[in-house]
Design an enzyme around this catalytic site. Sequence first.
Site, PDB file in Angstrom:
ATOM      1  N   ARG A  41      12.621 -10.253   0.828  1.00 31.51           N
ATOM      2  CA  ARG A  41      11.737  -9.148   0.464  1.00 31.51           C
ATOM      3  C   ARG A  41      10.613  -9.536  -0.480  1.00 31.51           C
ATOM      4  O   ARG A  41       9.450  -9.197  -0.248  1.00 31.51           O
ATOM      5  CB  ARG A  41      12.519  -8.017  -0.242  1.00 31.51           C
ATOM      6  CG  ARG A  41      13.097  -6.979   0.651  1.00 31.51           C
ATOM      7  CD  ARG A  41      14.383  -6.492   0.029  1.00 31.51           C
ATOM      8  NE  ARG A  41      15.278  -7.628  -0.056  1.00 31.51           N
ATOM      9  CZ  ARG A  41      16.024  -8.041   0.966  1.00 31.51           C
ATOM     10  NH1 ARG A  41      16.025  -7.389   2.086  1.00 31.51           N
ATOM     11  NH2 ARG A  41      16.796  -9.111   0.863  1.00 31.51           N
ATOM     12  N   THR A  42      10.960 -10.205  -1.561  1.00 31.08           N
ATOM     13  CA  THR A  42       9.949 -10.403  -2.605  1.00 31.08           C
ATOM     14  C   THR A  42       8.830 -11.309  -2.104  1.00 31.08           C
ATOM     15  O   THR A  42       7.651 -10.984  -2.218  1.00 31.08           O
ATOM     16  CB  THR A  42      10.606 -10.978  -3.874  1.00 31.08           C
ATOM     17  OG1 THR A  42      11.743 -10.179  -4.185  1.00 31.08           O
ATOM     18  CG2 THR A  42       9.641 -10.979  -5.041  1.00 31.08           C
ATOM     19  N   LYS A  58      11.125 -33.951  -6.267  1.00 27.24           N
ATOM     20  CA  LYS A  58      10.865 -35.309  -6.787  1.00 27.24           C
ATOM     21  C   LYS A  58      10.838 -35.309  -8.308  1.00 27.24           C
ATOM     22  O   LYS A  58      10.533 -36.329  -8.919  1.00 27.24           O
ATOM     23  CB  LYS A  58       9.512 -35.810  -6.262  1.00 27.24           C
ATOM     24  CG  LYS A  58       9.365 -35.789  -4.757  1.00 27.24           C
ATOM     25  CD  LYS A  58       7.920 -36.132  -4.392  1.00 27.24           C
ATOM     26  CE  LYS A  58       7.604 -35.644  -2.991  1.00 27.24           C
ATOM     27  NZ  LYS A  58       6.146 -35.573  -2.770  1.00 27.24           N
ATOM     28  N   HIS A 111      13.318  -9.231 -13.220  1.00 28.54           N
ATOM     29  CA  HIS A 111      12.674  -9.134 -11.901  1.00 28.54           C
ATOM     30  C   HIS A 111      11.704  -7.952 -11.976  1.00 28.54           C
ATOM     31  O   HIS A 111      11.935  -6.891 -11.385  1.00 28.54           O
ATOM     32  CB  HIS A 111      13.747  -8.917 -10.837  1.00 28.54           C
ATOM     33  CG  HIS A 111      13.295  -9.133  -9.418  1.00 28.54           C
ATOM     34  ND1 HIS A 111      11.962  -9.204  -9.041  1.00 28.54           N
ATOM     35  CD2 HIS A 111      14.017  -9.290  -8.270  1.00 28.54           C
ATOM     36  CE1 HIS A 111      11.890  -9.384  -7.734  1.00 28.54           C
ATOM     37  NE2 HIS A 111      13.121  -9.456  -7.238  1.00 28.54           N
ATOM     38  N   ARG A 118       9.229 -17.391  -8.190  1.00 26.82           N
ATOM     39  CA  ARG A 118      10.677 -17.137  -8.344  1.00 26.82           C
ATOM     40  C   ARG A 118      11.330 -18.462  -8.690  1.00 26.82           C
ATOM     41  O   ARG A 118      11.035 -19.492  -8.075  1.00 26.82           O
ATOM     42  CB  ARG A 118      11.287 -16.580  -7.062  1.00 26.82           C
ATOM     43  CG  ARG A 118      12.817 -16.585  -7.127  1.00 26.82           C
ATOM     44  CD  ARG A 118      13.455 -15.786  -6.050  1.00 26.82           C
ATOM     45  NE  ARG A 118      13.182 -14.364  -6.234  1.00 26.82           N
ATOM     46  CZ  ARG A 118      13.755 -13.412  -5.485  1.00 26.82           C
ATOM     47  NH1 ARG A 118      14.594 -13.727  -4.528  1.00 26.82           N
ATOM     48  NH2 ARG A 118      13.472 -12.144  -5.711  1.00 26.82           N
TER      49      ARG A 118
HETATM   50  N1   CP Z   1      15.157  -7.565  -3.944  1.00 25.75           N
HETATM   51  C1   CP Z   1      14.925  -8.883  -3.809  1.00 25.75           C
HETATM   52  O1   CP Z   1      14.561  -9.581  -4.783  1.00 25.75           O
HETATM   53  O2   CP Z   1      15.158  -9.371  -2.554  1.00 25.75           O
HETATM   54  P1   CP Z   1      14.905 -10.873  -2.110  1.00 25.75           P
HETATM   55  O3   CP Z   1      15.884 -11.732  -2.868  1.00 25.75           O
HETATM   56  O4   CP Z   1      15.107 -10.910  -0.643  1.00 25.75           O
HETATM   57  O5   CP Z   1      13.507 -11.226  -2.517  1.00 25.75           O
END
Ligand code: CP
Length: 311
Positions: free
Chosen positions: A51-52, A80, A129, A101
């Site tokens: 999703r993100t 590396k 998040h 991320r």
């Molecule tokens: N909600 C969320 O962070 O989903 P993903 O891990 O798929 O990005």
Amino acid sequence: MRHLIDPLDFTREETDRLLTLAEQILANPADYAHACDGKILATLFYEPSTRTRLSFESAMMRLGGKVLGFSSAGSSSASKGESVADTIRMISGYADIAAMRHFKEGAPYVAARYSKIPVINAGDGGHQHPTQTLADMLTIRRKRGQISGVTIGLCGDLKFGRTVHSLIKSLVRYEDVNFVLISPEELRVPSYILKEVIEPSGHSWREVRDMEEVMPQLDILYMTRVQRERFFNEEDYVRLKDSYVLTKEKLDLGKKDLAVLHPLPRVNEIAPEVDDDPRAMYFEQARGGVFVRMALILTLLGLAPGVLDAE
Ligand code: CP
């Protein structure tokens, strides 16, 4: 230049204005179709995501911009030994804005310190998040018309669930929010969230083990997955993973206008039979993630005057 690393990097007023912009984009997407012509978003994902990452990419493409990036540490020069600081120095020359991320708490914060472009935290370890929180808040606002006055049950892995930590940090800034923290003893909200965020806010809160007992009181039920990847041993995960399974029978203990949210991915914690109930809002919540990220990209690129307070 502003970044979004922690939900508190934006004031409540800035967050509210950003959500309003997301609603405007949702209502009239064509008005924004060329807002980012010529701009590039870098998605730097050291940890898996559906999703993100894809909603960030969709957001930039729907704004007319372009996207580059990597979807795992293994497919980047991190494998590396390249540092986050050096990576973002490179990316600052390749893109106009970056979403990162990382499995390590604080990595996006380090990136922001070395970056010449806005950095967005797309999830760091078990920490925060903030863009998921924007999607969560948009869903709550669209459902209820406002965020204040909500009784929210946060259920599942409240220890490792970074979406829960960010959501609590944001919600305490609204009036009359009641927190019901539903989890097994081992997966309770970290003490720093209780002591430094919830308790000083003066909002009412309680920790409970049993979901059914509190269902009738909730306006929002925020389900979460037990975060297998953050456990030290598989045995504990297996013991705890099915602590909560929301079935239609349990849902029917809730209010008629309850909203069930989940940041997704789900594993077992919501039975598929719940999906067709009008109270199940998690797929709509994920769709909203595109619009809040469109609003955020515009805002951090300085293309949405009036959202951020003047420096
Ligand atoms: N909600 C969320 O962070 O989903 P993903 O891990 O798929 O990005």
